[in-house]
Motif scaffolding. Structure first.
Motif, PDB file in Angstrom:
ATOM      1  N   LYS A   1      -7.303   0.050  16.911  1.00 27.37           N
ATOM      2  CA  LYS A   1      -7.026  -2.000  15.882  1.00 27.37           C
ATOM      3  C   LYS A   1      -5.372  -1.843  15.729  1.00 27.37           C
ATOM      4  O   LYS A   1      -5.125  -2.771  15.195  1.00 27.37           O
ATOM      5  CB  LYS A   1      -8.278  -2.129  15.229  1.00 27.37           C
ATOM      6  N   SER A   2      -5.454  -0.766  14.581  1.00 28.07           N
ATOM      7  CA  SER A   2      -4.297  -0.901  14.388  1.00 28.07           C
ATOM      8  C   SER A   2      -2.875  -0.894  15.934  1.00 28.07           C
ATOM      9  O   SER A   2      -2.222  -1.663  14.844  1.00 28.07           O
ATOM     10  CB  SER A   2      -3.783   0.765  13.096  1.00 28.07           C
ATOM     11  N   ILE A   3      -3.228  -0.083  16.736  1.00 29.43           N
ATOM     12  CA  ILE A   3      -2.590  -0.619  17.559  1.00 29.43           C
ATOM     13  C   ILE A   3      -2.337  -2.097  18.109  1.00 29.43           C
ATOM     14  O   ILE A   3      -1.488  -2.515  18.065  1.00 29.43           O
ATOM     15  CB  ILE A   3      -2.605   0.775  18.885  1.00 29.43           C
TER      16      ILE A   3
ATOM     17  N   PRO B   1      -6.101   8.566   4.842  1.00 29.47           N
ATOM     18  CA  PRO B   1      -6.967   7.565   4.248  1.00 29.47           C
ATOM     19  C   PRO B   1      -8.500   7.264   5.227  1.00 29.47           C
ATOM     20  O   PRO B   1      -9.860   7.701   4.609  1.00 29.47           O
ATOM     21  CB  PRO B   1      -6.688   6.509   3.378  1.00 29.47           C
ATOM     22  N   ASP B   2      -7.734   7.052   6.361  1.00 28.66           N
ATOM     23  CA  ASP B   2      -9.533   6.245   6.993  1.00 28.66           C
ATOM     24  C   ASP B   2     -10.515   7.709   7.244  1.00 28.66           C
ATOM     25  O   ASP B   2     -11.689   7.355   7.641  1.00 28.66           O
ATOM     26  CB  ASP B   2      -9.291   5.811   7.850  1.00 28.66           C
ATOM     27  N   LEU B   3     -10.417   8.849   7.478  1.00 28.26           N
ATOM     28  CA  LEU B   3     -10.748  10.132   8.113  1.00 28.26           C
ATOM     29  C   LEU B   3     -11.711  10.729   6.492  1.00 28.26           C
ATOM     30  O   LEU B   3     -12.762  11.572   6.241  1.00 28.26           O
ATOM     31  CB  LEU B   3     -10.219  11.341   8.006  1.00 28.26           C
TER      32      LEU B   3
ATOM     33  N   SER C   1       0.008   0.013  -0.413  1.00 31.41           N
ATOM     34  CA  SER C   1      -0.236   0.190   1.107  1.00 31.41           C
ATOM     35  C   SER C   1       0.548   0.224   2.200  1.00 31.41           C
ATOM     36  O   SER C   1       1.353  -0.540   1.761  1.00 31.41           O
ATOM     37  CB  SER C   1      -1.510  -1.116   1.650  1.00 31.41           C
ATOM     38  N   SER C   2       0.884   1.200   3.469  1.00 35.34           N
ATOM     39  CA  SER C   2       1.773   1.061   4.483  1.00 35.34           C
ATOM     40  C   SER C   2       1.506  -0.494   4.901  1.00 35.34           C
ATOM     41  O   SER C   2       2.378  -0.176   5.313  1.00 35.34           O
ATOM     42  CB  SER C   2       1.312   2.159   4.852  1.00 35.34           C
ATOM     43  N   GLN C   3       0.222  -0.644   5.068  1.00 32.44           N
ATOM     44  CA  GLN C   3       0.733  -2.401   5.520  1.00 32.44           C
ATOM     45  C   GLN C   3       1.229  -3.590   4.968  1.00 32.44           C
ATOM     46  O   GLN C   3       2.447  -3.642   5.804  1.00 32.44           O
ATOM     47  CB  GLN C   3      -0.871  -2.713   5.592  1.00 32.44           C
TER      48      GLN C   3
HETATM   49  O1  LIG Z   1      -1.490   0.546   8.960  1.00 31.43           O
HETATM   50  C1  LIG Z   1      -2.577  -0.251   9.414  1.00 31.43           C
HETATM   51  O2  LIG Z   1      -3.385   0.449  11.038  1.00 31.43           O
HETATM   52  C2  LIG Z   1      -3.617   0.770   8.744  1.00 31.43           C
HETATM   53  C3  LIG Z   1      -2.793   1.548   7.186  1.00 31.43           C
HETATM   54  C4  LIG Z   1      -3.831   1.994   6.715  1.00 31.43           C
HETATM   55  O3  LIG Z   1      -4.008   1.131   5.699  1.00 31.43           O
HETATM   56  P1  LIG Z   1      -3.763   1.881   4.312  1.00 31.43           P
HETATM   57  O4  LIG Z   1      -1.855   1.410   4.618  1.00 31.43           O
HETATM   58  O5  LIG Z   1      -3.617   0.859   3.465  1.00 31.43           O
HETATM   59  O6  LIG Z   1      -3.711   2.961   4.000  1.00 31.43           O
HETATM   60  C5  LIG Z   1      -5.219   1.759   7.196  1.00 31.43           C
HETATM   61  O7  LIG Z   1      -6.273   2.294   6.079  1.00 31.43           O
HETATM   62  C6  LIG Z   1      -5.680   0.974   7.965  1.00 31.43           C
HETATM   63  O8  LIG Z   1      -7.587   1.090   8.501  1.00 31.43           O
HETATM   64  C7  LIG Z   1      -5.183   1.307   9.345  1.00 31.43           C
END
Ligand SMILES: O=C(O)C1=C[C@@H](OP(=O)(O)O)[C@@H](O)[C@H](O)C1
Ligand SMILES: C=C(OP(=O)(O)O)C(=O)O
Length: 410
Positions: free
Chosen positions: A21-23, A287-289, A143-145
């Motif tokens: 889903k990230s990609i 983190p998701d693991l 958050s890296s998002q």
């Molecule tokens: O950029 C992404 O696709 C994601 C970044 C991560 O979040 P954070 O950057 O908030 O940790 C991850 O936990 C999330 O499931 C997906």
């Protein structure tokens, strides 16, 4: 609704994993910014990607991205540079997940964004316009998002973008995933130092793009292999040198007795039976693991100390609290420290006779606890439908692997 699972004596399966889903969500934004006319191939069919497709396809003034963090953050940046006025909203939980760092950064670049209700949180009213700023400093430790969202619009800004990140950068592999995909779409962006990134004002080009399978989803199958007596599991669509940071899960599982062999179309998981005395690991990049490994280690009786978990509190639920509560029902007493560390030193309590695992609207709670049925046949998983956020066919795939699922209405 609740699910009760019965586990096969040996797990033998070939599983077609969902696409990442990230990609998918990055490829959709990049394809839109490149004005591509053909959608990326093999997009995920999960809720988080469906809401993104709908947001980018539709002409709705109000966009509801439900529980999708990536969609909320990526669309906030995207809509800030796209003509039109939109309200971007989501679930009740999404309205508690902070977004101020991203909104402030975009405002510094010239964006017009207002909070509809509470300052710092969705819903947002976004009035798209040309952004003229090109250099900002923002926190990299929440958050890296936010960073991925800003990076992706960088090439379409008149003067490009230079980001300076303060604090310890979390989820860095997701930032690298963004940079990689931007390059795949003809963008020019790279790290200038450990904490600064530069994006050139060079437009994207439409390309044909294929989404690979999801390494985070794969982790639940590694977990099943680790916990089962006998397992022969093939996972389709995973490749070596993946862009996804969660592929590191394979290395950690190798320490827990599950080896990975790359075969023609994916990976083959093999149990070698060796277990470590304990597992100490930093999850800042993955983190998701955390949920997968917390449940796995408890059930294997391996004490652990997991650090780098500071982002877990602002995800689908407070994942540190959720893990402590639900593992307690199975007889494991965990402790947390400084909001970022989770430990288990082998302390036990009497498990509940028929534990019902609450899932807190968090897909990863359901998916990480389901394999615990191997040791707790009377366990139930509450609200199992939450898995659709990232892995809609999870339960079907378990059935394919020989699990039996009975449905109960409490
Ligand atoms: O950029 C992404 O696709 C994601 C970044 C991560 O979040 P954070 O950057 O908030 O940790 C991850 O936990 C999330 O499931 C997906
Ligand atoms: C944290 C997650 O998702 P998001 O932040 O994109 O909602 C996740 O999938 O575990």
């Amino acid at each position: 609704m609740r699910y009760k699972l019965s586990v096969p004596s040996a797990v033998k399966a070939t599983i077609q994993l969902p696409a990442s889903k990230s990609i998918s969500n990055r490829a959709l934004i990049l394809n839109a910014l490149a004005q591509g006319t053909t959608p990326p191939c093999n997009l995920s069919d999960c809720d988080d990607t469906l809401v993104m497709i709908k947001a980018l396809d539709g002409n709705n003034e109000t966009i509801d991205i439900m529980a999708a963090g990536t969609a909320m953050r990526f669309l906030t940046a995207y809509l800030s540079t796209t003509p039109g006025t939109h309200i971007l909203t989501g679930t009740e939980r999404m309205q508690q997940r902070p977004i101020q760092i991203l909104v402030n950064a975009l405002r510094e670049l010239g964006a017009q964004i207002d909070y509809v209700n509470k300052e710092g949180y969705p819903p947002l009213r976004i009035h798209g316009k040309e952004l003229t700023g090109n250099e900002i400093t923002l926190k990299g430790n929440v958050s890296s998002q936010y960073i991925s969202a800003l990076l992706m619009i960088g090439p379409v800004l008149k003067n490009g973008l230079r980001l300076h990140l303060s604090g310890e950068i979390i989820s860095r592999p997701y930032i690298n995933l963004t940079l990689q995909l931007m390059k795949d779409f003809g963008g020019q962006a790279s790290w200038l130092s450990e904490s600064s990134i530069e994006v050139s004002p060079k437009p994207y080009i439409p390309v044909s793009f294929m989404v690979e399978s999801d390494w985070s989803a794969a982790s639940y199958w590694y977990q099943i292999a680790a916990l089962s007596e006998k397992a022969e599991i093939e996972l389709i669509g995973l490749f070596p040198n993946s862009y996804q940071g969660d592929s590191r899960g394979a290395e950690i599982f190798a320490r827990l007795g599950v080896e990975t062999e790359f075969i023609h179309e994916g990976v083959l998981l093999k149990k070698n039976g060796t277990l470590p005395e304990r597992l100490d690991e930093n999850f800042i990049d993955i983190p998701d693991l955390a949920q997968t490994f917390a449940v796995t280690c408890c059930l294997l009786g391996i004490p652990f100390r997991f650090t780098g978990l500071q982002s877990l509190k602002i995800k689908e639920t407070d994942r540190i609290a959720a893990l402590e509560n639900e593992l307690y029902k199975l007889g494991y007493i965990l402790c947390d420290k400084q909001d970022s560390i989770l430990c288990w030193e082998g302390e036990r309590c009497e498990p509940e006779a028929e534990p019902v695992i609450n899932t807190y609207e968090d897909h990863r709670m359901a998916m990480a606890f389901a394999p615990a049925a191997v040791r707790f046949p009377k366990m139930r998983i509450a609200d199992p439908q939450v898995v659709t956020k990232s892995y809609p066919s999870y339960w079907e795939n378990l059935k394919q692997a020989g699990f039996k699922i009975s449905i109960e209405q409490p």
